[in-house]
Design an enzyme around this catalytic site. Structure first.
Site, mmCIF file in Angstrom:
data_model
loop_
_atom_site.group_PDB
_atom_site.id
_atom_site.type_symbol
_atom_site.label_atom_id
_atom_site.label_comp_id
_atom_site.label_asym_id
_atom_site.label_seq_id
_atom_site.Cartn_x
_atom_site.Cartn_y
_atom_site.Cartn_z
ATOM 1 N N GLU A 118 -27.103 -27.551 -13.802
ATOM 2 C CA GLU A 118 -27.820 -25.739 -13.312
ATOM 3 C C GLU A 118 -28.950 -25.547 -12.979
ATOM 4 O OE1 GLU A 118 -25.439 -21.792 -14.058
ATOM 5 O OE2 GLU A 118 -26.333 -22.456 -15.685
ATOM 6 N N CYS A 175 -23.629 -16.899 -11.929
ATOM 7 C CA CYS A 175 -23.200 -18.195 -12.600
ATOM 8 C C CYS A 175 -21.489 -18.576 -12.089
ATOM 9 C CB CYS A 175 -22.341 -17.965 -14.096
ATOM 10 S SG CYS A 175 -21.305 -16.773 -14.373
ATOM 11 N N GLU A 216 -20.296 -16.868 -23.055
ATOM 12 C CA GLU A 216 -20.594 -17.476 -20.474
ATOM 13 C C GLU A 216 -20.836 -17.919 -20.504
ATOM 14 O OE1 GLU A 216 -20.978 -17.537 -17.739
ATOM 15 O OE2 GLU A 216 -20.620 -15.425 -17.394
ATOM 16 N N LYS A 267 -28.275 -6.175 -25.938
ATOM 17 C CA LYS A 267 -29.977 -5.983 -25.942
ATOM 18 C C LYS A 267 -30.206 -6.571 -24.106
ATOM 19 C CE LYS A 267 -32.781 -9.369 -26.137
ATOM 20 N NZ LYS A 267 -32.754 -9.701 -24.561
#
Length: 493
Positions: free
Chosen positions: A388, A291, A258, A183
């Protein structure tokens, strides 16, 4: 009459605006628009997979699994080698499309990401040949530990590097003998359509490799809720991961998650400040939509001023602009919603009293471009320190000794990556105390497919890379052969 599959023209390349399910291109479902972050121009429309189509993709993958698994690593190798070759053959298409679609630097795609994407397929295909039965001898038996294919794997990838991360997950999944349903991210879906074209050209059997387009709360939710999945591999945000994990738990489906982080960038008093400052500026790569970027700078108070001036001088020279221009070093933020999120963090940090060292406002090149930003004079529990941002906004704190550096580095719910600059022995001693999945000493971005990748805490669950990927994408089975005659007895243990 067969319905023609629509295509989108991106530069000189045509992208099929369709799903790829069970070896066929399917144009069905309501459409959603795809815009380029370069100029917010519309690239075209993509279909949203219905619940029935998502289920059909899993059905097809499940039907294709036994034959693909039965090929063994040697039998799958030529298919995957051709898949890697097909990616290389489409390198220019991937570069042009993903630059338009995700705003990634064209030069980085050409020289880094696309070669890596092909390597992701090729390396794991060859590594799977080494997954021999591991023999364990005990006083009672010989144990032969096997890596059996698990089944159908759902792969959900983020928008910051769709091609690289799709192949990073699909490579080991396919090499281990599984079938996959991918996806792609709705903000940058087009590269995965070309990836499906490469799989088709390579002759990957129908149903082994599938792509269904759509949004997370619809297509993604339907996919991960399917009880016939054997694995779910996701890269993205913590809130979405919690939803996936909860749904997967209802069906006891193992997940690899993750989730990014707020990684420390530590500069010790004996660091090479020129190298540290140059590497610090690299944290703005891809507009810090990465990331593993070091976004919390922890700098020894003795070298703080010198480090700031060295890094400032480099940042002021960074070229912000069109990612298709070879001179550009920082491109756009992916989407207006992400831009608003970044701008919100900056404005709240200003209002809370954080001091700007540089940046702190949009860049005039275009509506989704933002100046590289650095805050300092912040409380340890400040939002800009703890959360973040996923945009070109960094924060700097100072420390007086190693113990304080370690304490600050570990003062977050995240634990993905890290960077530590200093004399090698000194830096290693500090780095080994930082709670993180990996940490670079006097360097940044060095990766090897054999090495583990993943985080601690809110940065995720599991490890990817090398045998760590195969451990996840396989069912481990112990075949036990007794070394002495076995007696069937209720007294036997």
């Amino acid at each position: 009459m067969t319905k023609a599959i629509p295509t989108l023209s991106i530069g000189d390349h045509a992208v099929r605006a369709a799903h790829y399910v069970n070896g066929a291109w399917v144009d069905e479902g309501a459409t959603f628009q795809v815009f380029s972050p370069i100029d917010q121009g519309m690239l075209g429309s993509m279909p949203e997979a219905s619940d029935l189509l998502v289920d059909a993709a899993v059905d097809g993958a499940l039907a294709a699994f036994p034959a693909w698994a039965a090929l063994g690593a040697e039998g799958r190798l030529p298919y995957l080698q051709r898949f890697a070759d097909a990616i290389v053959d489409r390198a220019e298409a991937f570069a042009q499309v993903e630059s338009h679609d995700a705003g990634v630097l064209l030069s980085r795609l050409q020289h880094g990401i696309i070669p890596r994407a092909a390597l992701n397929i090729r390396w794991f295909a060859e590594a799977a040949l080494k997954l021999q039965d591991k023999e364990l001898a005990t006083h009672q038996a010989h144990h032969y530990v096997r890596h059996d294919p698990a089944g159908v794997c759902a792969i959900i990838t983020p928008w910051n590097s769709p091609l690289m991360l799709s192949t990073w997950k699909a490579g080991p999944a396919l090499a281990a003998g599984n079938s996959v349903v991918i996806k792609p991210p709705e903000w940058a879906p087009l590269g995965c359509s070309i990836l499906a074209q490469a799989a088709e050209a390579a002759g990957i059997p129908p149903g082994v490799f599938n792509v269904v387009h759509g949004h997370g709360p619809t297509t993604g939710a339907r996919l991960v809720a399917n009880p016939r999945l054997s694995r779910i591999s996701f890269t993205g945000s913590v809130p979405t991961a919690k939803i996936i994990a909860k749904v997967a738990a209802e069906n006891l489906i193992p997940c690899s998650l993750e989730l990014g982080g707020k990684s420390p960038f530590i500069v010790l008093e004996d660091a090479d400040l020129d190298l540290a400052a140059a590497t610090g500026a690299l944290q703005y790569r891809n507009a810090t939509q990465v990331c593993l970027a070091g976004t919390r700078f922890l700098v020894h108070e003795q070298v703080r001023d010198a480090f700031v001036e060295k890094m400032r001088a480099i940042v002021e020279q960074l070229v912000i602009g069109d990612p298709r221009d070879t001179a550009t070093e920082i491109g756009p933020i992916i989407h207006p919603r992400q831009f608003e999120k970044v701008q919100g963090y900056v404005e709240r940090a200003k209002a809370a009293g954080a001091r700007l060292l540089w940046g702190g406002e949009p860049h005039p090149f275009g509506p989704l471009y933002y100046k590289p930003t650095m805050f300092t004079d912040v409380a340890p529990d400040a939002e800009i320190v703890q959360e973040e941002v996923f945009g070109p906004v960094l924060v700097m704190q100072t420390f007086t000794d190693d113990a304080e550096a370690v304490r600050l580095a570990n003062d977050t719910v995240y634990g993905l990556g890290g960077v530590c600059f200093g004399e090698v022995g000194h830096a290693r001693a500090v780095a080994e105390q930082v709670r993180t999945g990996f940490i670079w000493i006097n360097s940044f971005g060095i990766r090897d497919l054999a090495a583990p990748f993943g985080g601690r805490g809110q940065s995720g669950i599991g490890r990817e890379g090398g045998d760590y990927s195969f451990e996840f994408f396989s069912d481990i089975k112990d075949v036990i052969v007794p070394t002495a005659p076995f007696k069937a007895s209720f007294a036997h243990r």
